[in-house]
Write an enzyme that holds these catalytic residues in place. Structure first.
Site, PDB file in Angstrom:
ATOM      1  N   GLY A 248    -112.262 -18.632  38.020  1.00 17.00           N
ATOM      2  CA  GLY A 248    -113.034 -19.781  38.464  1.00 17.00           C
ATOM      3  C   GLY A 248    -113.300 -19.905  39.940  1.00 17.00           C
ATOM      4  O   GLY A 248    -114.148 -20.710  40.345  1.00 17.00           O
TER       5      GLY A 248
ATOM      6  N   ARG B 186    -129.609 -16.131  36.477  1.00 18.63           N
ATOM      7  CA  ARG B 186    -128.898 -17.326  36.958  1.00 18.63           C
ATOM      8  C   ARG B 186    -129.825 -18.435  37.453  1.00 18.63           C
ATOM      9  O   ARG B 186    -129.582 -19.605  37.160  1.00 18.63           O
ATOM     10  CB  ARG B 186    -127.854 -16.963  38.015  1.00 18.63           C
TER      11      ARG B 186
ATOM     12  N   TYR C 272    -129.267 -21.808  35.458  1.00 13.93           N
ATOM     13  CA  TYR C 272    -128.454 -22.846  36.133  1.00 13.93           C
ATOM     14  C   TYR C 272    -129.119 -23.401  37.381  1.00 13.93           C
ATOM     15  O   TYR C 272    -128.452 -24.025  38.194  1.00 13.93           O
ATOM     16  CB  TYR C 272    -127.092 -22.276  36.562  1.00 13.93           C
TER      17      TYR C 272
ATOM     18  N   CYS D 260    -143.280 -13.872  31.411  1.00  9.75           N
ATOM     19  CA  CYS D 260    -144.222 -14.942  31.055  1.00  9.75           C
ATOM     20  C   CYS D 260    -143.494 -16.233  30.720  1.00  9.75           C
ATOM     21  O   CYS D 260    -143.462 -16.664  29.557  1.00  9.75           O
ATOM     22  CB  CYS D 260    -145.083 -14.485  29.887  1.00  9.75           C
ATOM     23  N   GLU D 261    -142.889 -16.827  31.705  1.00  8.97           N
ATOM     24  CA  GLU D 261    -142.198 -18.110  31.572  1.00  8.97           C
ATOM     25  C   GLU D 261    -142.276 -18.783  32.938  1.00  8.97           C
ATOM     26  O   GLU D 261    -142.025 -18.119  33.969  1.00  8.97           O
ATOM     27  CB  GLU D 261    -140.700 -17.905  31.290  1.00  8.97           C
TER      28      GLU D 261
HETATM   29  N1  LLP Z   1    -111.491 -16.789  32.097  1.00  8.88           N
HETATM   30  C1  LLP Z   1    -112.204 -17.462  31.178  1.00  8.88           C
HETATM   31  C2  LLP Z   1    -111.535 -17.939  29.964  1.00  8.88           C
HETATM   32  C3  LLP Z   1    -113.565 -17.708  31.389  1.00  8.88           C
HETATM   33  O1  LLP Z   1    -114.264 -18.392  30.490  1.00  8.88           O
HETATM   34  C4  LLP Z   1    -114.184 -17.232  32.563  1.00  8.88           C
HETATM   35  C5  LLP Z   1    -115.613 -17.449  32.805  1.00  8.88           C
HETATM   36  C6  LLP Z   1    -113.400 -16.519  33.497  1.00  8.88           C
HETATM   37  C7  LLP Z   1    -112.047 -16.323  33.227  1.00  8.88           C
HETATM   38  C8  LLP Z   1    -113.958 -15.966  34.773  1.00  8.88           C
HETATM   39  O2  LLP Z   1    -114.410 -16.975  35.597  1.00  8.88           O
HETATM   40  P1  LLP Z   1    -114.896 -16.665  37.111  1.00  8.88           P
HETATM   41  O3  LLP Z   1    -113.678 -16.246  37.907  1.00  8.88           O
HETATM   42  O4  LLP Z   1    -115.895 -15.602  37.030  1.00  8.88           O
HETATM   43  O5  LLP Z   1    -115.443 -17.969  37.553  1.00  8.88           O
HETATM   44  N2  LLP Z   1    -122.573 -17.148  33.720  1.00  8.88           N
HETATM   45  C9  LLP Z   1    -122.059 -18.185  34.591  1.00  8.88           C
HETATM   46  C10 LLP Z   1    -120.547 -18.178  34.658  1.00  8.88           C
HETATM   47  C11 LLP Z   1    -119.887 -18.289  33.302  1.00  8.88           C
HETATM   48  C12 LLP Z   1    -118.400 -18.234  33.376  1.00  8.88           C
HETATM   49  C13 LLP Z   1    -117.796 -18.154  32.013  1.00  8.88           C
HETATM   50  N3  LLP Z   1    -116.371 -18.025  31.984  1.00  8.88           N
HETATM   51  C14 LLP Z   1    -122.693 -18.042  35.972  1.00  8.88           C
HETATM   52  O6  LLP Z   1    -123.480 -17.144  36.167  1.00  8.88           O
HETATM   53  O7  LLP Z   1    -122.431 -18.839  36.853  1.00  8.88           O
END
Ligand code: LLP
Length: 432
Positions: free
Chosen positions: A252, A328, A332, A360-361
């Site tokens: 996160g 992204r 988002y 095409c969006e």
């Molecule tokens: N652990 C779990 C259970 C998760 O669901 C995630 C991310 C992570 C670890 C890794 O999180 P990070 O360190 O990368 O924040 N596609 C979105 C982000 C989706 C994250 C999903 N889960 C974006 O592009 O911002």
């Protein structure tokens, strides 16, 4: 580092991306040369940047029994996984496909943790037979299913329960996971009952607890709050006679996309560990699941300017990368810096454009209202594109996915060839 590199100004958030004599470089390789050699859109990653980001975690957790499980979903390319496995990482997986990727690069199965709310029984079986280190279980129904699968093959499955600490991560709603309304984890107030059930099932062996509250977190507060809530649960679960061997704090940690200033991983962990020690849990084995913070600012996407289109309200700069390559912004409304690969002369007038792709969006935009001094044929670099870009790329509009290059100093290696149109229809059949 060469003398020239030492004088180059690194771009914000991306210490291994810099201009040198007006040329945008990843480490010691000019992006324009890579774009000419491999075509565009092209993802380019810095090996040093990945290892630099990992080192901050390693420093922060030094002296502790801690396993850094890279969250494969951020970028699942085999060369990236191999680099991280060789650097000592374990892996956080969420599918059978990610399991096979981790095994394919020689990851130790015991360093793999299997997260996700919808593991299928065949996926559970394969992971058990491979010997994964832990299943992060997210519901009562999943506990029962895993118990049955484990018993059917004469094994006991190591489990930790993902608890939902009900903490507001204050991030984009689509990437916030630790609030009551989310589909993730078992509610704080139901966690003890879930542990009691897990401990009673013969096919399961409770090994730990875990949480993950969201992604792109830029302050320590939600982590500290989640830690307090998880430790309260550890106390209650252990009081019920169920020992908790490890604590997994998920991933996160955010990165600098647009002047964001997340804490450094080592500084964050200094604070978290101080709190862990103060509460008497400093001896526990730790796991973390970082994704974005290891890869995000280690990668860029190079794209070529195709056309300019003056509009009544806006000027459009149409490039050859699109929402299928860089989803992204469309998903988002995410901001990615966009920089010219060849810096313009200082007094060249800039024009404000929306940078858009050919899909095409109307949602196919990469950046809005960007002042750029570029001509058709020039290359642009979309920054902070190492995480959740290639991994989420699609073939929408029958667009083959981009190629990927990994840079190490002066060396640049193609780690994924560009898809061909034939690759796209390889598995399709015309009815006879
Ligand atoms: N652990 C779990 C259970 C998760 O669901 C995630 C991310 C992570 C670890 C890794 O999180 P990070 O360190 O990368 O924040 N596609 C979105 C982000 C989706 C994250 C999903 N889960 C974006 O592009 O911002």
């Amino acid at each position: 580092m060469t003398l020239a590199a030492a004088h180059a100004a690194p771009l914000p958030g991306a210490p291994f991306v810099s201009y040198r004599d007006g040329r945008l470089m990843v480490e010691d390789v000019a992006l324009s040369e890579l774009a000419r050699a491999h075509g565009t859109p092209l993802f380019v990653y810095s090996r040093a940047a990945i290892l630099h980001a990992l080192a901050a975690y390693q420093r922060g957790l030094a002296g502790r029994e801690a396993l850094i499980c890279y969250s494969i979903k951020a970028n699942s390319s085999l060369a990236i996984l191999k680099l991280l496995a060789d650097a000592g990482c374990g892996f956080d997986i969420v599918s059978g496909g990610e399991l096979e990727r981790a095994l394919a690069v020689g990851a130790a199965p015991s360093k793999i943790i299997f997260s996700g709310i919808g593991k299928t029984r065949p996926e559970m079986l394969r992971a058990l037979q491979a010997g994964v280190g832990c299943f992060n279980v997210e519901s009562m129904a999943e506990l029962d299913a895993l118990n049955e699968v484990a018993q059917s093959c004469g094994q006991t499955a190591p489990v930790s329960i993902r608890v939902n600490p009900d903490v507001d991560a204050k991030t984009h709603p689509y990437i916030s996971t630790g609030l009551k309304g989310n589909k993730f984890g078992i509610a704080h107030q139901d966690a003890l009952a879930a542990y009691r059930r897990a401990a009673s099932l013969p096919g399961l062996r409770v090994t730990g607890i875990d949480c993950h509250i969201g992604s792109q977190l830029t302050t320590p507060a939600p982590y500290l709050e989640a830690m307090e809530r998880v430790l309260d649960l550890v106390a209650a679960i252990e009081a019920a006679g169920i020992p908790i061997g490890h604590i997994d704090f998920g991933g996160g940690l955010g990165i600098d996309y647009d002047g964001d200033a997340p804490p450094a991983a080592d500084a964050l962990w200094a604070r978290l560990l101080a709190r862990l020690d103060a509460r008497g849990y400093g001896d526990r084995a730790l796991m973390i699941e970082p994704g974005r913070s290891l890869l995000g600012n280690a990668g860029v996407c190079v794209t070529q300017v195709l056309y300019f289109k003056p509009g009544e309200q806006k000027n459009f700069c149409i490039v050859d990368a699109a929402m299928n390559d860089l989803p992204r912004p469309a998903l988002y409304q995410a901001f990615h810096r966009i920089e010219p690969v060849q810096a313009a002369a200082p007094d060249t007038p800039a024009t404000v454009y929306d940078v858009v792709g050919p899909v095409c969006e109307s949602g196919d935009w990469l950046g809005r209202e960007r002042a750029l001094a570029v001509a058709a044929g020039d290359y642009l670099a979309v920054l902070s594109a190492g995480a959740y870009c290639m991994a989420m790329a699609s073939n929408y509009n029958s667009r083959p996915r981009a190629a990927e290059v990994l840079v190490c100093g002066r060396d640049a290696q193609l780690i994924r060839r560009r898809e061909t149109v034939q690759d796209l229809w390889r598995d399709e059949r015309l009815p006879g």
